[in-house]
Design an enzyme around this catalytic site. Structure first.
Site: not given
Ligand code: IPM
Ligand code: MG
Length: 374
Positions: A147, A197, A229, A253, A257
């Site tokens: 990032y 990884k 993975d 990240d 999710d």
């Molecule tokens: C999160 C989001 C952010 C990230 C984006 C919106 C920049 O996906 O907070 O997980 O990638 O960190």
């Molecule tokens: Mg995210």
């Protein structure tokens, strides 16, 4: 704390459902404060698309200053289709979230993924794999890796564009996030799964070595390692086996999710982004739901406010040291769910449940808040 020294919160509701769910979180915070005889002052500021429309920047100076002057930041969510055609760096997410994380050095992102036993049917994962629910804490590094690493950018080479992002981690950056994960594990089930990884990346080798070293300071915590993975598979196959999952920025990240989806509804998941710990073990932090702005349902009063309310609970716990109050908020949320209150994202028509609005869910939680003056 005495009633005459209110806690000062920067409140950044943002876009989409942000303002509606934020209103419920503030109601809960006010109820906690009045029961306990203290007060909050809310410095409500523009952020994200709302700030772009009003003053031309996703993170105006006034907002940053309000955050600097606060004890903690309560954040809603930012983004929406109307801002997607802006240059990437000016868009609500990149223009507000990333600079806030970097500015305040919020390197530790805690993302609890909790699936309540009564909500397992809301998960897309087979009941047999998640029966009884689960509780996994993702500890994601938030200010390093791909990032923020340099060089970064796009240039022209032999007539074509070349894009570069750089994955960089210093030992000290790995060490401090690993310490957060192990410390969290000590309060939980004392297990850490570290993600890397290491079979391909130099970063992975260093990550693993540093995590192993930190683990020696936490002999009670069991550590194992998974390649990212493989972790993506194992989390979906056996989520109940995990306690704390430790990952670098991009892997965290993605996996967080995935964990959110396995848990059922994004509307349930809170998060904390913390800086270095201060005196007394408290942190400056930013607290936000994991779910996003949900533009499709914004303004209808039907969004699930639980993630925002639980984020406010995390704020009490980590930035203000009010653990009993945070526990009470969590218990009230659990009570409302157990008694059948369901916003649309959770409602499946199950017997004994009722589909409720955003404010009615807020009411259901408020009425179960068991906090008395001690
Ligand atoms: C999160 C989001 C952010 C990230 C984006 C919106 C920049 O996906 O907070 O997980 O990638 O960190
Ligand atoms: Mg995210």
């Amino acid at each position: 704390m005495a009633a005459d020294t209110p806690y000062r919160l920067a409140v950044l509701a943002g876009d989409g459902i942000g303002p509606e769910v934020m209103a419920e979180a503030l109601r809960v915070l006010d109820a906690v404060a009045s029961a306990r005889g203290f007060a909050f002052t809310y410095d409500e500021q523009l952020v994200g698309g709302a700030a772009i429309d009003a003053v031309g920047s996703a993170l105006p100076d006034a907002t940053l200053q309000a955050c600097e002057a606060s004890d903690a930041i309560l954040f809603g969510s930012v983004g929406g289709p109307q801002w997607e055609s802006l240059p990437p760096a000016e868009q609500p997410e990149r223009g507000a979230l990333l600079p806030l994380r970097k500015h305040f050095g919020l390197f530790a992102n805690l993302r609890p993924s909790v699936c309540f036993p009564s909500l397992t049917h809301a998960s897309p994962v087979k009941d047999a794999l998640i029966e009884g629910g689960f509780d996994v804490l993702c500890v994601r590094e938030l200010t390093g890796g791909l990032y923020f690493g340099a060089p970064k950018g796009t240039h022209e080479e032999n007539g074509e564009k070349v894009a570069i992002d750089t994955m960089v981690y210093k030992e000290s950056e790995i060490e401090r996030i690993a310490r957060v994960a192990f410390t969290a594990a000590m309060q939980r089930d004392k297990r850490v799964t570290s993600i890397d990884k290491a079979n391909v990346l130099e970063n992975g080798l260093l990550w693993r070595a540093v995590v192993e070293r930190v683990a020696k300071d936490f002999p009670e915590v069991a550590l194992d390692h998974l390649y990212v993975d493989n972790a993506a598979m194992q989390l979906i196959r056996r989520p109940r086996d995990f306690d704390v999952v430790l990952a670098e920025n991009l892997f965290g990240d993605i996996l967080s999710d995935e964990m959110a989806m396995i848990a059922g509804s994004l509307g349930m998941l809170s998060s904390a982004s913390l800086g270095a710990s201060k005196e007394g073990g408290l942190y400056f932090g930013m607290y936000e739901p994991s779910g996003g702005t949900a533009p499709d349902i914004a303004g209808q009063g039907i969004a699930n406010p639980i993630a925002q309310i639980l984020s406010a609970g995390m704020l009490l716990r980590y930035s203000l040291g009010l653990s009993a109050e945070a526990d009470a908020i969590e218990a009230a949320v659990r009570g409302a769910i157990d008694d059948g209150a369901r916003t649309g994202d959770l409602y499946t028509g199950e017997k004994g449940t009722e589909k409720v609005s955003t404010t009615a869910m807020g009411d259901a939680i408020l009425s179960r808040l068991d906090i008395s003056q001690s």
